[in-house]
Write a protein that holds these residues in place. Structure first.
Motif, PDB file in Angstrom:
ATOM      1  N   LEU A   7      -0.071   9.561  -7.714  1.00 46.29           N
ATOM      2  CA  LEU A   7       0.595   9.228  -6.439  1.00 46.29           C
ATOM      3  C   LEU A   7      -0.278   8.350  -5.545  1.00 46.29           C
ATOM      4  N   GLU A   8      -1.341   7.802  -6.100  1.00 49.37           N
ATOM      5  CA  GLU A   8      -2.283   7.023  -5.296  1.00 49.37           C
ATOM      6  C   GLU A   8      -1.606   5.895  -4.523  1.00 49.37           C
ATOM      7  N   ALA A  10      -2.440  11.614  -1.566  1.00 47.61           N
ATOM      8  CA  ALA A  10      -2.288  12.926  -2.221  1.00 47.61           C
ATOM      9  C   ALA A  10      -3.623  13.492  -2.686  1.00 47.61           C
ATOM     10  N   GLU A  11      -4.535  12.637  -3.080  1.00 42.50           N
ATOM     11  CA  GLU A  11      -5.818  13.130  -3.588  1.00 42.50           C
ATOM     12  C   GLU A  11      -6.769  13.567  -2.484  1.00 42.50           C
ATOM     13  N   ARG A  28      -1.665  14.135  -8.306  1.00 40.95           N
ATOM     14  CA  ARG A  28      -2.256  13.548  -7.095  1.00 40.95           C
ATOM     15  C   ARG A  28      -2.834  12.166  -7.397  1.00 40.95           C
ATOM     16  N   ASP A  29      -3.451  12.034  -8.553  1.00 36.85           N
ATOM     17  CA  ASP A  29      -4.029  10.754  -8.953  1.00 36.85           C
ATOM     18  C   ASP A  29      -2.921   9.700  -9.131  1.00 36.85           C
ATOM     19  N   VAL A  58       3.769  17.495  -4.590  1.00 36.49           N
ATOM     20  CA  VAL A  58       3.046  17.826  -5.821  1.00 36.49           C
ATOM     21  C   VAL A  58       3.707  19.028  -6.496  1.00 36.49           C
ATOM     22  N   LYS A  59       4.045  19.990  -5.674  1.00 33.34           N
ATOM     23  CA  LYS A  59       4.675  21.203  -6.212  1.00 33.34           C
ATOM     24  C   LYS A  59       6.022  20.882  -6.866  1.00 33.34           C
ATOM     25  N   GLU A 109      -2.065  19.317 -11.626  1.00 35.08           N
ATOM     26  CA  GLU A 109      -2.082  18.985 -10.186  1.00 35.08           C
ATOM     27  C   GLU A 109      -2.922  17.724  -9.957  1.00 35.08           C
ATOM     28  N   HIS A 110      -4.077  17.674 -10.595  1.00 37.73           N
ATOM     29  CA  HIS A 110      -4.957  16.522 -10.394  1.00 37.73           C
ATOM     30  C   HIS A 110      -4.300  15.239 -10.892  1.00 37.73           C
ATOM     31  N   GLN A 131       0.802  -1.219   0.000  1.00 39.51           N
ATOM     32  CA  GLN A 131       0.000   0.000   0.000  1.00 39.51           C
ATOM     33  C   GLN A 131       0.839   1.276   0.000  1.00 39.51           C
ATOM     34  N   CYS A 132       2.046   1.233   0.561  1.00 35.59           N
ATOM     35  CA  CYS A 132       2.701   2.501   0.914  1.00 35.59           C
ATOM     36  C   CYS A 132       3.597   3.064  -0.178  1.00 35.59           C
ATOM     37  N   MET A 189       5.492  19.293 -10.222  1.00 32.37           N
ATOM     38  CA  MET A 189       5.102  20.301 -11.220  1.00 32.37           C
ATOM     39  C   MET A 189       6.316  21.113 -11.654  1.00 32.37           C
ATOM     40  N   TYR A 200       1.844  16.234   1.261  1.00 31.86           N
ATOM     41  CA  TYR A 200       1.872  16.141  -0.209  1.00 31.86           C
ATOM     42  C   TYR A 200       2.017  17.486  -0.916  1.00 31.86           C
ATOM     43  N   HIS A 201       1.760  18.588  -0.203  1.00 33.88           N
ATOM     44  CA  HIS A 201       1.795  19.918  -0.831  1.00 33.88           C
ATOM     45  C   HIS A 201       3.088  20.101  -1.632  1.00 33.88           C
ATOM     46  N   ILE A 218       2.361   6.624  -0.023  1.00 36.57           N
ATOM     47  CA  ILE A 218       1.924   7.374   1.168  1.00 36.57           C
ATOM     48  C   ILE A 218       3.103   8.145   1.734  1.00 36.57           C
ATOM     49  N   PHE A 222      -3.812  21.851  -2.007  1.00 39.25           N
ATOM     50  CA  PHE A 222      -2.703  22.733  -1.608  1.00 39.25           C
ATOM     51  C   PHE A 222      -3.172  23.536  -0.400  1.00 39.25           C
TER      52      PHE A 222
END
Lengths: 161, 786
Positions: free
Chosen positions: A130-131, B715-716, A127-128, A144-145, A123-124, A44-45, A148, A140-141, A134, B720
């Motif tokens: 990285l499912e 993450a989802e 995040r998707d 994700v940044k 961004e979406h 999972q992780c 990008m 995660y801020h 964990i 931010f």
């Protein structure tokens, strides 16, 4: 015991393994590549994500014997040949995309694969993607940044890191 | 122009390079020559009598070296609790024994009662499975209310009941009664603070190594405080003199409180390695972690607020049941009492406050500190209650808060703490600016058009960080001092090693601490290294938890550096043939005031170690200083948080659209690290509010025992975050003016999320007073159905 031969981070390796030796155990115990971490026992992780023949794989879900003849890349093989950090690694440092560092190898491997598949993810989409990973530290801020930013997108408008 | 070095600079972290390249060294990455492996056999029932354990078949299996059971630990100390709470009748809390391996009875799922040492991990695990045992299952108590009923099954036979302590604290009873008797309005709320599992991504590991040549034991362990583990294990469990015990906590993959505590596995591998004269390593699986790492929170509370006719808060009383689990973990007893009760005033000038806490033993994993430890529980109660009061009174929840804010400092609360500084109006002003509150109604309308319910939740928080002072916590029952220590060792060439008692497990000490010393000395950060995590290298410090690293250990480092500067000035005055009082240190140069005579930092440090032509009767050679720092008060970070959500009225699904945090952390050494800490805390708070829940069935079986069943935020699940720390009121009593930032997010965010969902539902015409966390779609949907 069976003999398994593969290329790990560009170097040919050949070792005796038993049939139930997991890839995580092979990398960590036989090759002493301890950057691939084990954070759970249910796949999972994502702390153990590596690349096998160009695919992103959780190393805890495959046997070492299954990697026979494969090209394997781990976090130890991600820096530039001169030892400097790759673009994605550098982005993680620049944007504080890690804290304790334990999930980080898996995050970097997943992020690198994402950018190969999708050089300019939203961004979406990040995040998707990285499912399966964990992180307990960063919220995660900044991960994700960082991803990008590594894809060349302007992140100056995103809340400060 | 932002600073690029020293205090206040958002310096990139130097530790990142090793973590990003796989070169970090976590405990499981360490293997030593001759290492053996350990597997624990853990109870699969919540409560039972151990009738027999037959290890004979298992002992004969390949690779097995030794099997231990509880019998091997008779006469050896159990795991100690580090804080004694006195109950409201003046009686000490009940302290049942906590053996390293269970003796006679098992008391929670996961309670270890045997352990195998073998040549390989696989052999150890196989043999553990082959142990034949007979455990007669007994009825278990899981629910706290049931555990306190007459005739309830007892978790510990030698105690009279399951009540650990009945604690009362705060204002005089008559003052509280009067406030409620005279109240124009009383708001009452019952709520649950859900049990959580800390889940640092690195599972715990312990590797014990014994050196017969000098009779020394080394324990490598995933710990937040190596010296404390050494003291507890040496003095209370195994009886090994501290100087014969070395505890090393190398890179640690997150702690969040759960790696503060001294665990049975640490004592076990140390003991077993001495018995076998072989190193013994145990690596927790995640499934094991769910039933052996201390859990967090788990309170059931009834809280009441009295208000006068002008909506001023006049009285507060709260009754909490706090789950201790089956045994008292290291700091468990202090969490619902001194770390929770003393924060019940929150940000408000409520004149009469009474806190009641009953701590209860149940057949569950022990509960102890988890990110925020007591303060999230206090904040959640209070901020949910204030929101409910505002709704009942028909007033704006922000206005009600503002009206009751503490607005002059220092402020002594009715619950025994004194806030030194703060500006709650400023953080709320900042928050309202960040979230565009004016535009909220238009956003709500836009959501409504799409068939969604939009809600805005706001709350405040205050916490107590930098736990100290020693003499106060000693009076309150702490069995340890709560200072910290730092040694600044200047090398002859001017480079510096700073040995600190604090421990970094993600907080970036290796980057932030040198920023402070570099600023003080006017030299480059690259000349300074931080040494931490090894009891053989660092002074006796208390480790990292409760956001105390910079406030307490950083202050010790400042004091030690001041001593260095004083001595260096003496040496410089000798070199410059000037009066010591005339020496100034600036930009790494010692200068005689009002002249152009100067000597560089490196020349002074070299002279310290090459003391030729040196008045040795006045100045000792060398340049190394240690300071122990014991703060005079806690620090009090505070802030205001806001969350905006959209609820799907068809399904009850909640989406978090935005989250904003305006914090007052006092002075900030590295803003990048501080903001990262807040992000992480918010995500954990959102996890508690929306997803995470540690669930037992009525028989004490742990139903959420892996990542398949325990919903970790991904993450989802988070947006931010907007984070601001510009409303700084520096702490008045530590030399850095810092307050601490590590727990704020986890404290401030759960009520903001729940308040937002309730705002959405009530604005959508549904009357819902409260929903317990986590706000799963099912719970929200059910609440919407009335």
């Amino acid at each position: 015991m069976t003999k398994v031969t593969m290329t790990v981070n560009g170097k040919a390796v050949s070792k005796e393994v038993s049939g139930n030796t997991l890839m995580t155990e092979f990398l960590r115990d036989a090759l002493h590549l301890t950057g691939t971490h084990v954070g759970c026992d249910t796949s999972q992780c994502g702390a153990c994500v590596i690349h096998v023949d160009g695919k992103s794989v959780k190393a805890c879900t495959m046997f070492a014997a299954e990697a026979e003849g494969a090209e394997v890349v781990t976090i130890e093989g991600m820096a530039n040949p001169d030892g400097s950090l790759s673009v994605i690694q550098q982005a993680f440092q620049d944007h504080h995309g890690l804290q304790c560092g334990f999930c980080t190898p898996g995050m970097v491997m997943t992020a690198a694969k994402l950018l190969e598949e999708n050089p300019r993810p939203s961004e979406h989409e990040i995040r998707d993607y990285l499912e399966g990973n964990i992180c307990r530290c960063t919220g995660y801020h900044n991960i994700v940044k960082a991803i990008m930013a590594a894809s060349g997108q302007d992140v100056s408008g995103i809340a400060a890191e | 122009m932002p600073k690029d070095h020293g205090i206040g600079a958002a310096q990139k972290r130097r530790e990142d390079v090793r973590f990003l390249t796989g070169a970090g060294q976590y405990t499981d990455d360490i293997s030593v020559y001759g290492q053996t492996y350990c597997a624990f056999l853990r109870s699969d029932v919540a409560h039972g009598t151990i009738k027999s354990i037959d290890t004979s078949d298992a002992e004969a299996m390949p690779g097995v070296l030794r099997i231990f059971t509880g019998k091997d630990f008779e006469g050896i100390g159990g795991l100690p609790c580090g804080w004694q709470v006195t109950d409201k009748h003046g009686e000490p809390m009940k302290e049942p024994g906590h053996p390293v391996l269970a003796q006679g009875k098992v008391r929670h799922v996961g309670d270890p009662f045997a352990a195998v040492i073998a040549e390989t991990l696989e052999e150890a695990r196989d043999a553990a499975e082959a142990i034949v045992y007979d455990i007669e299952e007994l009825p278990a108590v899981v629910n706290m209310k049931a555990a306190l009923e007459e005739g309830a099954t007892k978790v510990h036979d030698d105690l009279s009941d399951n009540l650990c302590y009945d604690w009362q604290f705060g204002s005089d009873q008559t003052d509280v009664d009067k406030a409620f008797a005279e109240a124009a309005h009383i708001t009452t709320l019952e709520l649950v603070n859900n049990r959580l599992v800390a889940n640092p991504m690195e599972p715990r590991v312990a590797l014990g190594e014994y050196n017969r040549a000098n009779d020394e034991s080394t324990l490598y362990t995933t710990s937040q405080n190596p010296h404390v583990i050494r003291l507890l294990m040496g003095a209370f469990v195994l009886g090994i003199p501290e100087h014969k015990l070395r505890v090393v906590a190398p890179d640690v993959g997150g702690g969040f409180g759960t790696k503060i505590f001294h665990y049975a596995e640490e004592a076990f591998v140390t003991f077993a390695s001495r018995q076998l004269n072989r190193p013994v390593k145990w690596t927790s699986t995640r499934s094991e972690a769910f039933m052996s790492d201390a859990h967090g929170r788990d309170h059931v509370t009834k809280i009441e607020l009295a208000l006068d006719a002008e909506n001023n808060f006049t009285g507060l009383r709260t009754d909490t049941l706090a789950n201790m689990g089956a045994y008292l973990s290291t700091f468990s007893s202090s969490i619902p009492t001194w770390l929770h009760g003393t924060l019940m005033a929150g940000n408000y000038k409520t004149p009469a406050i009474q806190v009641n806490v009953k701590a209860v033993f149940t057949n569950t994993v022990p509960v102890d500190a988890y990110r925020g430890a007591g303060r999230p529980e206090a904040t959640f109660q209070l901020e949910r209650l204030v929101d409910k009061a505002a709704r009942e009174l028909g007033v704006d929840p922000i206005a009600l808060r503002r009206q009751n804010f503490i607005d002059s400092f220092p402020y002594a609360t009715p619950v025994a703490v004194e806030y030194d500084t703060g500006d709650y109006v400023a953080t709320m002003d900042k928050l309202e600016e960040m979230i565009d509150r004016q535009g909220f109604e238009a956003r709500r309308e836009e959501s409504r058009k799409r068939g969604k319910l939009r809600g805005l939740g706001v709350n405040c928080y205050i916490e107590a960080c930098g736990i100290a002072p020693s003499n106060l916590v000693g009076q309150l029952g702490a069995r340890a001092g709560l200072y910290d220590a730092a040694t600044v060792r200047v090398n002859a060439t001017g480079s510096i090693s700073v040995m600190v008692g604090a421990h970094s497990h993600g907080q970036g000490h290796e980057t932030a601490f040198p920023q402070v010393v570099a600023e003080m000395l006017g030299i480059d950060e690259s000349m300074i290294d931080i040494v931490h995590g090894d009891s053989s290298k660092i002074p006796f410090g208390m480790g990292t938890y409760g956001s105390r690293s910079l406030a307490v250990c950083g202050s010790a480092m400042v004091r030690a550096t001041e001593k260095i500067i004083n001595k260096a000035k003496k040496i410089a005055s000798h070199l410059l043939e000037a009066s010591e009082a005339d020496i100034e240190l600036k930009d790494g140069q010692f200068t005689v005031a009002g002249t152009d005579k100067s000597v560089a930092w490196g020349d002074v440090t070299l002279a310290a170690y090459v003391p030729h032509n040196y008045p040795l009767e006045e100045i000792e050679p060398g340049l190394e200083e240690t300071a122990f720092y014991d703060p005079s008060n806690f620090t009090y970070p505070s802030g205001a948080y806001a969350c905006e959500v959209e609820v799907d009225p068809e399904t009850g699904r909640v989406e978090i659209l935005s989250f904003a945090a305006a914090d007052d952390f006092g002075n900030v050494v590295n803003p990048m690290i501080v903001e990262g800490q807040v992000h992480g805390g918010i995500a954990q708070g959102i996890g508690q509010a929306m997803l995470e829940n540690c669930v037992y069935d009525e028989n004490g079986q742990l139903l959420s025992a892996s990542y398949m069943d325990y919903a970790m935020p991904r993450a989802e699940d988070v947006p931010f975050f907007q984070v601001d720390h510009s409303c700084a009121t520096p702490c008045t009593h530590n030399p850095l003016g810092v307050k601490g930032c590590g727990e704020a997010g986890a404290i401030g965010s759960p009520p903001a999320v729940v308040n937002a969902v309730l705002d959405a539902l009530n604005a959508g015409g549904m009357k819902v007073d409260h929903i317990d966390m986590p706000l799963s779609p099912h719970r929200v949907w059910k609440a919407m159905q009335g």
